[in-house]
Write an enzyme that holds these catalytic residues in place. Structure first.
Site, PDB file in Angstrom:
ATOM      1  N   SER B  95       0.819  -1.122  -0.009  1.00  0.00           N
ATOM      2  CA  SER B  95      -0.008   0.045  -0.005  1.00  0.00           C
ATOM      3  C   SER B  95       0.781   1.273   0.051  1.00  0.00           C
ATOM      4  O   SER B  95       1.610   1.308  -0.864  1.00  0.00           O
ATOM      5  CB  SER B  95      -0.766  -0.007   1.256  1.00  0.00           C
ATOM      6  OG  SER B  95      -2.058   0.717   1.103  1.00  0.00           O
ATOM      7  N   ASP B 217      -9.943  -4.606  -5.316  1.00  0.00           N
ATOM      8  CA  ASP B 217      -9.707  -3.757  -4.405  1.00  0.00           C
ATOM      9  C   ASP B 217     -10.193  -2.484  -4.375  1.00  0.00           C
ATOM     10  O   ASP B 217     -10.105  -1.782  -5.209  1.00  0.00           O
ATOM     11  CB  ASP B 217      -8.035  -3.650  -4.413  1.00  0.00           C
ATOM     12  CG  ASP B 217      -7.239  -2.948  -3.386  1.00  0.00           C
ATOM     13  OD1 ASP B 217      -7.979  -2.379  -2.464  1.00  0.00           O
ATOM     14  OD2 ASP B 217      -6.048  -3.068  -3.207  1.00  0.00           O
ATOM     15  N   HIS B 245      -7.826  -5.452   0.094  1.00  0.00           N
ATOM     16  CA  HIS B 245      -6.510  -4.516  -0.081  1.00  0.00           C
ATOM     17  C   HIS B 245      -5.523  -5.262   0.441  1.00  0.00           C
ATOM     18  O   HIS B 245      -4.184  -4.730   0.427  1.00  0.00           O
ATOM     19  CB  HIS B 245      -6.940  -3.125   0.535  1.00  0.00           C
ATOM     20  CG  HIS B 245      -5.707  -2.168   0.353  1.00  0.00           C
ATOM     21  ND1 HIS B 245      -5.191  -1.896  -0.966  1.00  0.00           N
ATOM     22  CD2 HIS B 245      -4.792  -1.510   1.126  1.00  0.00           C
ATOM     23  CE1 HIS B 245      -4.154  -1.056  -0.753  1.00  0.00           C
ATOM     24  NE2 HIS B 245      -4.055  -0.740   0.664  1.00  0.00           N
TER      25      HIS B 245
END
Lengths: 441, 267
Positions: B95, B217, B245
């Site tokens: 991320s 996602d 995610h």
């Protein structure tokens, strides 16, 4: 639930109980599906990827959704607000994966009408026999009221933190102000008194100074300074009042006397000048201010011989001389008036010599007017002072001030006025004989 | 400053193997990697850590000023690399950490030799000609969510947040602990994560890079994955069959497989 040994027969013959039992059974038989669908909380089950496999009527009603639009078509995150989605993906889902269950997480759901529904969500993963995750069971509680309550709590907490921060800032500011004031007062205080006494040839000096006001600004004053011709001027006095008001008068008095002394050091002239200055400064204002003061000139003797002292007093208690032979003389100056009250004030003079072993003591009435009892009806008094001093003689300037300091300390709260002491002594010859075994003291 | 303690650095796996450094994103801590770590550790030296402010890091080292910018997090990465004297390590960033890795690789050339980005997004907010998936108001909603979970979490998390050095077992027993953090710190991390725009940094990436996106996602949709792949010269794009995610949790085998494949091709 049935208890063994208590078959259906046992309730026969009791119509009331049988009826209750039948109603209870009917309720239980009806309950499984009914309880799921109409439970007072929302239920849903999802596949591990979040796809909704089952959802109860309660939750559908809350969200205003039709079953066929949800089951198999939407995922749990699709029911959440955007903030809820982000929170779900960054916190909820990872925790659920790692722990297998989660309880009481606050999320917001989005209804078909676009309204927000505050909920508390608990989820548990159901595992297969191999320990493989099969599905997620979730219960949803309407938390609107609770959330409102929590938000109120949060708001209060933020307010409290804000108030605390403000209080802390105010406290810091007050502390800074206090420090600044203390610094300013210290500077003023230094203008009222000499920081240290000068060293005089053949003369021992000692002082004591106490202010009654907590800001350390006093109405008593003293000074000792050279006149430049081998002589020294000294003074000690007491202005009316206490605290900052008194201090401003103290400062004026001190610097007037110093200036006057350099112009004409004669005691009468110096005090007359002071009287004129104070009278001129304060009488017009309708707020007369005055002081009492002893001012003198000291001429040290040569080679340790006697020093001569000329002094003048304006309304001040008499100076004391502790003689080398143990006697005490009063340098009486009767008839002197408060300095500054009248346009011209009579000033009374006196003189003496200080032989080796003699000590001159000037004091303010803070000493003699210290309380020895609970009220001002019982004061220490001049007679007691004379007795105390007589018991010290002969002594040195430093020892005398040390003894008087101990006396003053003993008064405790009774010492409620400014107090100043100034002692000037000619050391004995030899300064102190070695103590002998039959010392009469 | 003890960097290893500050960032709760853990080293596992093959002592002589090539180094793989696993960096967690916003939300949780290095435990995010628990399911893929064993597969990587077989032939690699695996370094995991917590950013200051997360997990088992030293919260006293946290300052709002430093951690209000991704550069502050990149400094954590560089300092861990220097502390362990890593050279040509493979940085795996989940991320927002993918963008932190970009900054770290640029700041300390030679320390990071390759990068794998797991569910990366250079910009979460929609901008002109770019769809990140969120508006600024959406990010505000997330901050509200953090806030509203504060009451419940803080009481459960208090021992962790306060630190309880004399009773470490307390921290172990608490559930939810690996996503727990001081709410003030979480708010700063959230704002930094979701309001940063790292799109211009991507063109300067000089090391071999693998972009790993998930098929479903909501935080980093596929068009963002395609954007990252297109913006980093010579990068490879892999789409994992994973929902959510966090593929390292929801699809650990596929994630590990893609990472090992990338690592093999580097040698």
């Amino acid at each position: 639930m049935s208890r063994t040994g208590e078959g259906p027969d046992s309730s026969r013959g009791n119509g009331g109980r049988a009826h209750t039992h039948a109603a209870f059974s009917a309720l239980l038989e009806d309950s499984a599906e009914e309880l799921y669908e109409s439970a007072p909380c929302g239920y849903l089950s999802t596949l591990m990827d979040g796809t909704i496999a089952k959802i109860n009527t309660t939750l559908l009603n809350w969200l205003g959704l039709d079953r066929e639009d949800v089951v198999g078509r939407r995922r749990f995150v699709d029911l959440l607000t955007v903030g809820g989605k982000l929170y779900h993906e960054t916190h909820f889902a990872p925790l659920l994966r790692m722990q297998g269950e989660l309880r009481g997480i606050a999320l917001e759901m989005r209804t078909a009408q676009g309204a927000r529904l505050a909920v508390l969500v608990s989820s548990a993963v159901k595992y297969g026999s191999e320990g493989d995750p099969l599905l997620i069971r979730t219960t949803v509680f309407d938390a609107s009221d609770r959330r409102a309550y929590e938000e109120e709590l949060l708001r209060r907490r933020q307010e409290a933190e804000h108030a605390r921060a403000e209080a802390e800032a105010a406290r810091r500011q007050a502390e800074a102000d206090r420090q600044r004031l203390a610094d300013a007062l210290a500077v003023l205080q230094r203008s009222l008194l000499p920081e240290t006494l000068p060293r005089l040839p053949g003369i021992e000096t000692a002082v004591y100074y106490h202010t009654a006001s907590p800001d350390r600004l006093g109405g008593d004053f003293y000074d000792l300074f050279p006149l430049g011709d081998g002589r020294w001027a000294f003074f000690l006095g007491d202005v009316c009042g206490k605290g900052p008001e008194a201090a401003s008068l103290t400062s004026l008095t001190r610097h007037t006397l110093r200036t006057a002394a350099h112009h004409d050091p004669t005691p009468v002239t110096a005090l007359t000048t002071l009287n004129t200055v104070l009278h001129e400064r304060y009488s017009a204002s309708g707020d007369p201010r005055y002081c009492t003061v002893v001012y003198g000139i000291l001429e040290p003797g040569r080679d340790g011989g006697p020093a001569t002292v000329q002094l003048a007093s304006g309304g001040h208690p008499p100076a004391l001389v502790l003689r080398a032979d143990g006697g005490v003389d009063l340098l009486s100056t009767p008839g002197g008036l408060l300095v500054g009250v009248l346009p011209s004030a009579p000033v009374v003079t006196a003189g003496t010599t200080l032989a080796p072993g003699d000590t001159l003591l000037l004091y303010t009435d803070g000493l003699t007017e210290a309380r020895t009892g609970p009220t001002r009806a019982s004061l220490y008094g001049e007679d007691a002072l004379y007795g105390f001093v007589a018991a010290q003689a002969p002594t040195t300037a430093q020892e005398l001030v040390t003894a008087l300091t101990a006396l003053l300390k003993g008064f405790g709260e009774g010492l409620d006025d400014d107090t100043a002491l100034l002692a000037l002594g000619v050391p004995g010859i030899p300064a102190h004989p070695l103590p002998v075994s039959d010392d009469p003291r | 400053m003890d960097i290893r303690r500050r960032n709760n650095v853990r080293i596992t796996g093959a002592a002589q193997g090539p180094v793989v450094m696993l960096a967690h994103g916003f939300g949780c801590d290095q435990n995010m990697w628990r399911l893929v770590e064993p597969a990587l550790a077989e032939h690699h030296r695996v370094v995991t850590f917590d950013y200051v402010g997360s997990g088992g890091s030293d919260l006293s080292a946290w300052t709002e000023e430093r951690y209000s910018s991704l550069h502050g997090y990149a400094r954590d990465v560089v300092e861990v690399c220097e502390e362990l004297d890593l050279r040509d390590a493979v940085f795996v960033g989940h991320s927002v950490s993918a963008m932190v890795g970009v900054l770290a690789a640029e700041a300390a050339p030679g320390r990071i030799g390759a990068m794998a980005m797991v569910a990366p997004s250079p910009c979460y907010v929609d901008e002109e000609g770019y769809r990140g998936g969120f508006t600024r108001e959406d990010i505000g909603e997330l901050l509200d969510s953090l806030e509203s979970n504060y009451l419940g979490w803080s009481s459960a998390m208090a021992p962790v947040i306060m630190g309880n050095p004399e009773r470490p077992e307390l921290g172990q027993e608490l559930t939810n602990s690996f996503c727990a953090t001081d709410p003030d710190i979480a708010r700063v991390f959230a704002r930094t994560t979701f309001l940063s725009d790292s799109r211009e940094d991507l063109a300067r990436v000089k090391v071999p890079t693998l972009v790993m996106e998930c098929s479903e996602d909501v935080i980093a949709p596929r068009e963002v994955g395609a954007y990252v792949h297109g913006a980093i010269p010579g990068s490879r794009l892999v789409t994992l069959d994973a929902t959510g995610h966090c593929p390292q949790l929801s699809a650990p085998e596929a994630t590990a497989r893609a990472l090992l494949d990338f690592l093999r091709n580097l040698q």
